[in-house]
Design a protein around this motif. Structure first.
Motif, PDB file in Angstrom:
ATOM      1  N   ARG A   1      -2.845  52.255 159.422  1.00  0.00           N
ATOM      2  CA  ARG A   1      -1.506  51.644 159.438  1.00  0.00           C
ATOM      3  C   ARG A   1      -0.580  52.338 158.449  1.00  0.00           C
ATOM      4  NH1 ARG A   1      -2.742  45.904 157.769  1.00  0.00           N
ATOM      5  NH2 ARG A   1      -0.493  45.798 157.484  1.00  0.00           N
ATOM      6  N   LEU A   2      -1.112  52.650 157.264  1.00  0.00           N
ATOM      7  CA  LEU A   2      -0.292  53.346 156.266  1.00  0.00           C
ATOM      8  C   LEU A   2       0.034  54.757 156.744  1.00  0.00           C
ATOM      9  CD1 LEU A   2       1.060  53.429 153.514  1.00  0.00           C
ATOM     10  CD2 LEU A   2      -1.147  54.129 152.516  1.00  0.00           C
TER      11      LEU A   2
ATOM     12  N   VAL B   1       6.164  52.205 152.488  1.00  0.00           N
ATOM     13  CA  VAL B   1       5.110  53.031 151.888  1.00  0.00           C
ATOM     14  C   VAL B   1       5.246  52.950 150.374  1.00  0.00           C
ATOM     15  CG1 VAL B   1       4.987  54.589 153.865  1.00  0.00           C
ATOM     16  CG2 VAL B   1       6.550  55.113 151.972  1.00  0.00           C
TER      17      VAL B   1
ATOM     18  N   LEU C   1      -2.454  46.599 151.578  1.00  0.00           N
ATOM     19  CA  LEU C   1      -1.295  47.152 152.281  1.00  0.00           C
ATOM     20  C   LEU C   1      -0.275  46.079 152.636  1.00  0.00           C
ATOM     21  CD1 LEU C   1      -0.012  49.706 153.416  1.00  0.00           C
ATOM     22  CD2 LEU C   1      -1.210  49.273 155.572  1.00  0.00           C
TER      23      LEU C   1
ATOM     24  N   VAL D   1      -3.657  51.950 146.702  1.00  0.00           N
ATOM     25  CA  VAL D   1      -3.157  50.832 147.498  1.00  0.00           C
ATOM     26  C   VAL D   1      -4.308  49.851 147.688  1.00  0.00           C
ATOM     27  CG1 VAL D   1      -2.160  50.096 149.696  1.00  0.00           C
ATOM     28  CG2 VAL D   1      -1.490  52.292 148.686  1.00  0.00           C
TER      29      VAL D   1
ATOM     30  N   ARG E   1       2.846  54.614 159.150  1.00  0.00           N
ATOM     31  CA  ARG E   1       4.124  54.383 158.477  1.00  0.00           C
ATOM     32  C   ARG E   1       4.666  55.693 157.890  1.00  0.00           C
ATOM     33  NH1 ARG E   1       3.354  48.925 154.741  1.00  0.00           N
ATOM     34  NH2 ARG E   1       2.520  47.527 156.367  1.00  0.00           N
ATOM     35  N   TYR E   2       3.780  56.457 157.255  1.00  0.00           N
ATOM     36  CA  TYR E   2       4.221  57.724 156.673  1.00  0.00           C
ATOM     37  C   TYR E   2       4.718  58.681 157.757  1.00  0.00           C
ATOM     38  CZ  TYR E   2       2.951  57.296 151.718  1.00  0.00           C
ATOM     39  OH  TYR E   2       2.920  56.955 150.380  1.00  0.00           O
TER      40      TYR E   2
ATOM     41  N   GLU F   1      -6.401  49.618 157.632  1.00  0.00           N
ATOM     42  CA  GLU F   1      -5.220  49.641 156.770  1.00  0.00           C
ATOM     43  C   GLU F   1      -4.779  51.075 156.497  1.00  0.00           C
ATOM     44  OE1 GLU F   1      -5.124  47.232 153.269  1.00  0.00           O
ATOM     45  OE2 GLU F   1      -6.364  45.666 154.146  1.00  0.00           O
TER      46      GLU F   1
END
Length: 450
Positions: free
Chosen positions: A95-96, A74, A68, A65, A99-100, A92
């Motif tokens: 943040r990812l 995702v 992002l 990635v 989300r996951y 970042e």
């Protein structure tokens, strides 16, 4: 959250300077960002190594990635993900990770930043690994398969023996995306530079990987890329000269081109330089840090070895480059012993030295380093926990002998001079002229000179 069937190994790969003026300079002076772009575009050897330790009943996929903001949701769906990142991009990465986790995917994080700031990382991950990844990973995978990972796996009490290093799963890569692949030949460093945020913070002891294992990895790479360019992911490949010579003798049989980081002492050993040349060494990156004694004083915690080497920097560069191995000389702006005159000192040194390649960065206080801890005590961290500034090009500390604004201005001015098209061309022409002169002096056959 179910048991582990599909595992994602996610690398955050795009590090960008926040200073807008620097970004704009990078667009017009590509040499300025060339090395940082190479670093950012390298695949995560750590994740590929963990893939090599993952049991065959788990479906493993490698994902990168770079930005992002360009990803909706995702990048892929997995039962669990392991996320790798630099400090500069950890925001970042968090943040990812969030989300996951919102989607019910378990998240594991590790590496240098997580080891330095475990409590911070635990706010965004189901599990973290502190220290080297290899000792902990089999337990992480087993616990994920049971659906019950522990919150923290601390591998520091059990240092990893590189004799047991697994084969990284290079076949997971889309190899055409890269201009080089990485192989590790050692871990840690015998020097203890205050600012260093490399593998020494994960592996405090210096250790080497058996050369036979290194060659096996290179041969595996050649199965998917017949003529690869190899970058050794080491802090200092030739800190152990005996291991280094064994390595380059073996490399000579593999017919690959390669790059590594080392120290100036390689110039002292003519046999080593000849072996490096004959084994395909294209370039060595050497941290000179500063051309002045004042700039070098105190950057090492154990000795002042680099300060003692300074008087022979020019001779060492010439000796290495005469062998056809280019030197990428690295300099750090804003060291405690350096004032506003240091920018001109570096400029004059680079002009005199004939360095083929130059990398200039600003002193950066990375989390987990003695430098960060000292400057925080001294009240010299400009913004605490502003990890996005840990790019090596953004200023995150108050220099000792100039203002932060002077450091930024000096970086911009020096960048314009060092990376101008005319000066880059001048440096490279000078390299080839010196190389030809050396070959003539040593009665090299005409066909080699042409």
């Amino acid at each position: 959250m179910g048991a582990l069937v599909k595992l994602g190994l996610v690398a955050m790969s795009g590090v960008r300077a926040h200073n807008k003026a620097l970004t704009e300079l990078g667009l017009t002076l590509p040499g300025f960002v060339e090395r940082s772009q190479v670093i950012a575009s390298l695949p995560s050897l750590g994740l590929l190594t963990l893939a090599g330790l993952t049991t065959a009943d788990v479906d493993v996929e490698y994902v990168e990635v770079a930005d992002l903001d360009a990803v909706e949701g995702v990048p892929r769906d997995f039962d669990a993900v392991a996320i790798s990142t630099f400090s500069a991009q950890v925001g970042e990465a968090y943040r990812l990770a969030d989300r996951y986790r919102e989607r019910g995917t378990r998240v594991v994080m590790g590496g240098l930043h997580v080891t330095a700031r475990p409590e911070e990382a635990l706010r965004h991950a189901d599990a973290i690994v502190i220290g080297e990844g290899e000792p902990a990973w089999p337990s992480v995978v087993a616990d994920l398969k049971r659906g019950a990972p522990r919150r923290c796996y601390d591998a520091r009490p059990t240092p990893f023996n590189l004799d047991e290093a697994p084969m990284p799963r290079f076949e997971l890569l889309e190899v055409e995306r890269y201009n080089r692949l990485t192989v590790q030949t050692q871990r840690g460093c015998p020097f203890r530079c205050e600012f260093c945020a490399a593998s020494i913070r994960i592996s405090p002891s210096y250790k080497v990987k058996p050369v036979a294992k290194v060659m096996a990895e290179i041969r595996r790479i050649k199965e998917i890329w017949p003529h690869p360019f190899i970058e050794f992911a080491d802090d200092n490949t030739f800190a152990n000269k005996r291991h280094g010579k064994e390595l380059v003798r073996a490399l000579a049989q593999e017919h690959v081109r390669w790059f590594t980081e080392t120290d100036v002492s390689v110039a002292d050993d003519e046999d080593l330089l000849l072996l490096m040349r004959d084994s395909g060494c294209a370039q060595v990156l050497i941290g000179f840090e500063s051309p002045s004694s004042a700039g070098l004083e105190g950057i090492e915690q154990r000795t002042n070895w680099k300060a003692k080497q300074r008087p022979r920097y020019l001779e060492a560069i010439d000796r290495i480059q005469r062998h056809g191995i280019t030197v990428n000389g690295c300099f750090i702006l804003g060291l405690d012993g350096a004032g506003p005159d240091s920018f001109d000192e570096i400029w004059e040194f680079v002009r005199e030295s004939g360095l083929y390649e130059v990398q200039i960065t600003v002193q950066t206080a990375f989390p987990g380093t003695p430098l960060y801890d000292r400057l925080r005590r001294e009240g010299r961290i400009l913004r605490d926990e502003a990890w996005e500034l840990c790019t090596l090009f953004d200023v995150n500390l108050q220099p000792a002998r100039m203002s932060a604004a002077e450091l930024e201005a000096g970086l911009l001015s020096l960048t314009r001079r060092i990376y101008s098209d005319d000066f880059v061309r001048e440096r490279r022409e000078r390299f080839f002229e010196r190389r030809r002169a050396y070959l003539r002096e040593n009665n090299t056959p005409r066909e080699v000179l042409s």
